[in-house]
Motif scaffolding. Structure first.
Motif, PDB file in Angstrom:
ATOM      1  N   LEU A 110       0.850  -1.184   0.000  1.00 41.84           N
ATOM      2  CA  LEU A 110       0.000   0.000   0.000  1.00 41.84           C
ATOM      3  C   LEU A 110       0.884   1.231   0.000  1.00 41.84           C
ATOM      4  O   LEU A 110       1.872   1.292   0.727  1.00 41.84           O
ATOM      5  N   GLU A 111       0.542   2.197  -0.833  1.00 45.51           N
ATOM      6  CA  GLU A 111       1.149   3.525  -0.737  1.00 45.51           C
ATOM      7  C   GLU A 111       0.060   4.433  -0.193  1.00 45.51           C
ATOM      8  O   GLU A 111      -1.014   4.549  -0.775  1.00 45.51           O
ATOM      9  N   VAL A 112       0.360   5.040   0.957  1.00 50.29           N
ATOM     10  CA  VAL A 112      -0.632   5.779   1.715  1.00 50.29           C
ATOM     11  C   VAL A 112      -0.212   7.237   1.836  1.00 50.29           C
ATOM     12  O   VAL A 112       0.964   7.535   2.068  1.00 50.29           O
ATOM     13  N   THR A 113      -1.167   8.136   1.664  1.00 54.46           N
ATOM     14  CA  THR A 113      -0.955   9.554   1.934  1.00 54.46           C
ATOM     15  C   THR A 113      -1.972   9.977   2.981  1.00 54.46           C
ATOM     16  O   THR A 113      -3.179   9.850   2.768  1.00 54.46           O
ATOM     17  N   GLU A 114      -1.461  10.444   4.117  1.00 60.10           N
ATOM     18  CA  GLU A 114      -2.323  10.961   5.182  1.00 60.10           C
ATOM     19  C   GLU A 114      -2.147  12.472   5.236  1.00 60.10           C
ATOM     20  O   GLU A 114      -1.024  12.963   5.260  1.00 60.10           O
ATOM     21  N   THR A 115      -3.249  13.186   5.249  1.00 63.17           N
ATOM     22  CA  THR A 115      -3.227  14.637   5.399  1.00 63.17           C
ATOM     23  C   THR A 115      -3.912  14.963   6.723  1.00 63.17           C
ATOM     24  O   THR A 115      -5.097  14.670   6.909  1.00 63.17           O
ATOM     25  N   ILE A 116      -3.124  15.536   7.640  1.00 61.67           N
ATOM     26  CA  ILE A 116      -3.598  15.812   8.991  1.00 61.67           C
ATOM     27  C   ILE A 116      -3.549  17.319   9.219  1.00 61.67           C
ATOM     28  O   ILE A 116      -2.485  17.929   9.158  1.00 61.67           O
ATOM     29  N   ARG A 117      -4.708  17.902   9.462  1.00 66.18           N
ATOM     30  CA  ARG A 117      -4.827  19.350   9.695  1.00 66.18           C
ATOM     31  C   ARG A 117      -5.069  19.559  11.189  1.00 66.18           C
ATOM     32  O   ARG A 117      -6.013  19.012  11.743  1.00 66.18           O
ATOM     33  N   VAL A 118      -4.176  20.338  11.840  1.00 71.61           N
ATOM     34  CA  VAL A 118      -4.289  20.559  13.287  1.00 71.61           C
ATOM     35  C   VAL A 118      -4.340  22.044  13.605  1.00 71.61           C
ATOM     36  O   VAL A 118      -3.777  22.868  12.893  1.00 71.61           O
ATOM     37  N   ASP A 148      -0.397  24.143  23.512  1.00 72.43           N
ATOM     38  CA  ASP A 148      -0.749  23.371  24.703  1.00 72.43           C
ATOM     39  C   ASP A 148      -0.034  22.016  24.650  1.00 72.43           C
ATOM     40  O   ASP A 148       0.947  21.803  25.336  1.00 72.43           O
ATOM     41  N   GLU A 149      -0.530  21.104  23.841  1.00 74.31           N
ATOM     42  CA  GLU A 149       0.108  19.806  23.617  1.00 74.31           C
ATOM     43  C   GLU A 149       0.946  19.814  22.344  1.00 74.31           C
ATOM     44  O   GLU A 149       1.934  19.109  22.245  1.00 74.31           O
ATOM     45  N   ILE A 150       0.497  20.566  21.360  1.00 74.70           N
ATOM     46  CA  ILE A 150       1.217  20.653  20.085  1.00 74.70           C
ATOM     47  C   ILE A 150       2.088  21.897  20.142  1.00 74.70           C
ATOM     48  O   ILE A 150       1.581  23.016  20.090  1.00 74.70           O
ATOM     49  N   ARG A 151       3.393  21.683  20.258  1.00 73.82           N
ATOM     50  CA  ARG A 151       4.317  22.817  20.370  1.00 73.82           C
ATOM     51  C   ARG A 151       5.329  22.849  19.228  1.00 73.82           C
ATOM     52  O   ARG A 151       5.622  23.896  18.692  1.00 73.82           O
ATOM     53  N   ARG A 152       5.885  21.679  18.922  1.00 72.45           N
ATOM     54  CA  ARG A 152       6.950  21.595  17.913  1.00 72.45           C
ATOM     55  C   ARG A 152       6.526  20.797  16.690  1.00 72.45           C
ATOM     56  O   ARG A 152       7.172  20.841  15.669  1.00 72.45           O
ATOM     57  N   GLY A 153       5.472  20.027  16.820  1.00 72.64           N
ATOM     58  CA  GLY A 153       5.027  19.155  15.741  1.00 72.64           C
ATOM     59  C   GLY A 153       4.091  18.099  16.292  1.00 72.64           C
ATOM     60  O   GLY A 153       3.497  18.276  17.353  1.00 72.64           O
ATOM     61  N   ARG A 156       5.046  19.785   5.968  1.00 69.99           N
ATOM     62  CA  ARG A 156       4.172  20.640   6.786  1.00 69.99           C
ATOM     63  C   ARG A 156       3.893  21.873   5.964  1.00 69.99           C
ATOM     64  O   ARG A 156       4.799  22.560   5.527  1.00 69.99           O
ATOM     65  N   ASN A 157       2.637  22.128   5.713  1.00 70.26           N
ATOM     66  CA  ASN A 157       2.209  23.267   4.899  1.00 70.26           C
ATOM     67  C   ASN A 157       2.901  23.273   3.540  1.00 70.26           C
ATOM     68  O   ASN A 157       3.295  24.310   3.024  1.00 70.26           O
ATOM     69  N   GLY A 158       3.073  22.088   2.959  1.00 71.15           N
ATOM     70  CA  GLY A 158       3.636  21.947   1.624  1.00 71.15           C
ATOM     71  C   GLY A 158       5.151  21.950   1.545  1.00 71.15           C
ATOM     72  O   GLY A 158       5.707  21.743   0.468  1.00 71.15           O
ATOM     73  N   PRO A 166       4.115  28.456  15.282  1.00 69.55           N
ATOM     74  CA  PRO A 166       3.434  29.702  15.637  1.00 69.55           C
ATOM     75  C   PRO A 166       2.130  29.421  16.380  1.00 69.55           C
ATOM     76  O   PRO A 166       1.431  28.456  16.082  1.00 69.55           O
ATOM     77  N   VAL A 167       1.833  30.283  17.354  1.00 72.59           N
ATOM     78  CA  VAL A 167       0.630  30.125  18.182  1.00 72.59           C
ATOM     79  C   VAL A 167      -0.179  31.397  18.105  1.00 72.59           C
ATOM     80  O   VAL A 167       0.372  32.480  18.298  1.00 72.59           O
ATOM     81  N   PRO A 168      -1.434  31.337  17.867  1.00 73.87           N
ATOM     82  CA  PRO A 168      -2.188  30.184  17.374  1.00 73.87           C
ATOM     83  C   PRO A 168      -1.963  30.028  15.868  1.00 73.87           C
ATOM     84  O   PRO A 168      -1.617  30.988  15.179  1.00 73.87           O
ATOM     85  N   SER A 169      -2.161  28.826  15.377  1.00 75.01           N
ATOM     86  CA  SER A 169      -2.028  28.602  13.938  1.00 75.01           C
ATOM     87  C   SER A 169      -2.708  27.303  13.547  1.00 75.01           C
ATOM     88  O   SER A 169      -3.081  26.501  14.392  1.00 75.01           O
ATOM     89  N   GLU A 170      -2.874  27.136  12.250  1.00 69.76           N
ATOM     90  CA  GLU A 170      -3.343  25.875  11.695  1.00 69.76           C
ATOM     91  C   GLU A 170      -2.200  25.323  10.861  1.00 69.76           C
ATOM     92  O   GLU A 170      -1.605  26.056  10.059  1.00 69.76           O
ATOM     93  N   GLN A 171      -1.855  24.067  11.074  1.00 66.60           N
ATOM     94  CA  GLN A 171      -0.768  23.418  10.353  1.00 66.60           C
ATOM     95  C   GLN A 171      -1.329  22.208   9.618  1.00 66.60           C
ATOM     96  O   GLN A 171      -2.203  21.505  10.146  1.00 66.60           O
ATOM     97  N   VAL A 172      -0.807  21.966   8.410  1.00 70.91           N
ATOM     98  CA  VAL A 172      -1.252  20.827   7.616  1.00 70.91           C
ATOM     99  C   VAL A 172      -0.042  19.926   7.371  1.00 70.91           C
ATOM    100  O   VAL A 172       0.934  20.335   6.736  1.00 70.91           O
ATOM    101  N   TYR A 173      -0.112  18.715   7.896  1.00 70.95           N
ATOM    102  CA  TYR A 173       0.946  17.720   7.732  1.00 70.95           C
ATOM    103  C   TYR A 173       0.516  16.707   6.692  1.00 70.95           C
ATOM    104  O   TYR A 173      -0.645  16.295   6.663  1.00 70.95           O
TER     105      TYR A 173
END
Length: 142
Positions: free
Chosen positions: A40-48, A53-58, A86-88, A114-121
Motif C-alpha cells: 500500500l502507498e498511503v498519503t495521510e493529510t492531517i490538519r491541526v 498546549d500539547e502541540i508545540r513543535r510538531g 508541513r504546509n507543503g 506559531p501560536v495560534p495557527s493551523e498546520q497541515v501535515y
C-alpha cells in the motif's frame, strides 16, 4: 473610571480569544493506493489547530507494525516513510520503535510552531503485509 473600562475591555478580548481557541485535529484524510505487488502507498493529510498546549513543535504519529491474529500468531508489516511535509514544505522527522508500534515524530526540537495557527501535515509512506488472502475472500487489514 477610564482605567477600569480599559481593563474590562482587555479582559473581554482575552476571554473571547481563549473561549474560541481549541487545540485539535481538524481533519484526518487518507488516500490508499494498492500497488501491483500488494503493498500500500498511503498519503495521510492531517490538519491541526496549534495553541501551544500539547502541540508545540510538531506531531507524533504511531503506526502498528505487529498484529496478533486469531490463534495467537503475530503478523508483521513494514513501514517505509516516503515523504513528510508541513504546509507543503519538507519537514524533518525521526523514527523510533516502541513495542509493536513505529513512532514518527514530525518537527524539530528547537523550533516552536506559531501560536495560534493551523498546520497541515502530509505523510506519505509504503507498507507491506496489510493484504491477506483467505479461503473465498481477501482482506485489507490496515
Amino acid at each position: 473610571m477610564r482605567g477600569l473600562a480599559a481593563a474590562l475591555a482587555l479582559v473581554a478580548v482575552l476571554v473571547a480569544r481563549t473561549a474560541g481557541a481549541a487545540e485539535e485535529i481538524r481533519s484526518f484524510d487518507v488516500a490508499v493506493e494498492v500497488q501491483p505487488d500488494g503493498a500500500l502507498e498511503v498519503t495521510e493529510t492531517i490538519r491541526v489547530t496549534v495553541e501551544g498546549d500539547e502541540i508545540r513543535r510538531g506531531i507524533i504519529r504511531e503506526f502498528p507494525v505487529a498484529h496478533e491474529e486469531p490463534g495467537g500468531r503475530v503478523s508483521l508489516t513494514t513501514f517505509e516513510v516516503l515523504e513528510v511535509t508541513r504546509n507543503g514544505e519538507t519537514e524533518p522527522w525521526s523514527r523510533s520503535q516502541s513495542g509493536s508500534y513505529v513512532n514518527l515524530r514530525i518537527g524539530q526540537r528547537d523550533v516552536f510552531l506559531p501560536v495560534p495557527s493551523e498546520q497541515v501535515y502530509e505523510i506519505r509512506y509504503r507498507t507491506e503485509g496489510q493484504l491477506r488472502s483467505h479461503d473465498g475472500y481477501d482482506e485489507l487489514y490496515w
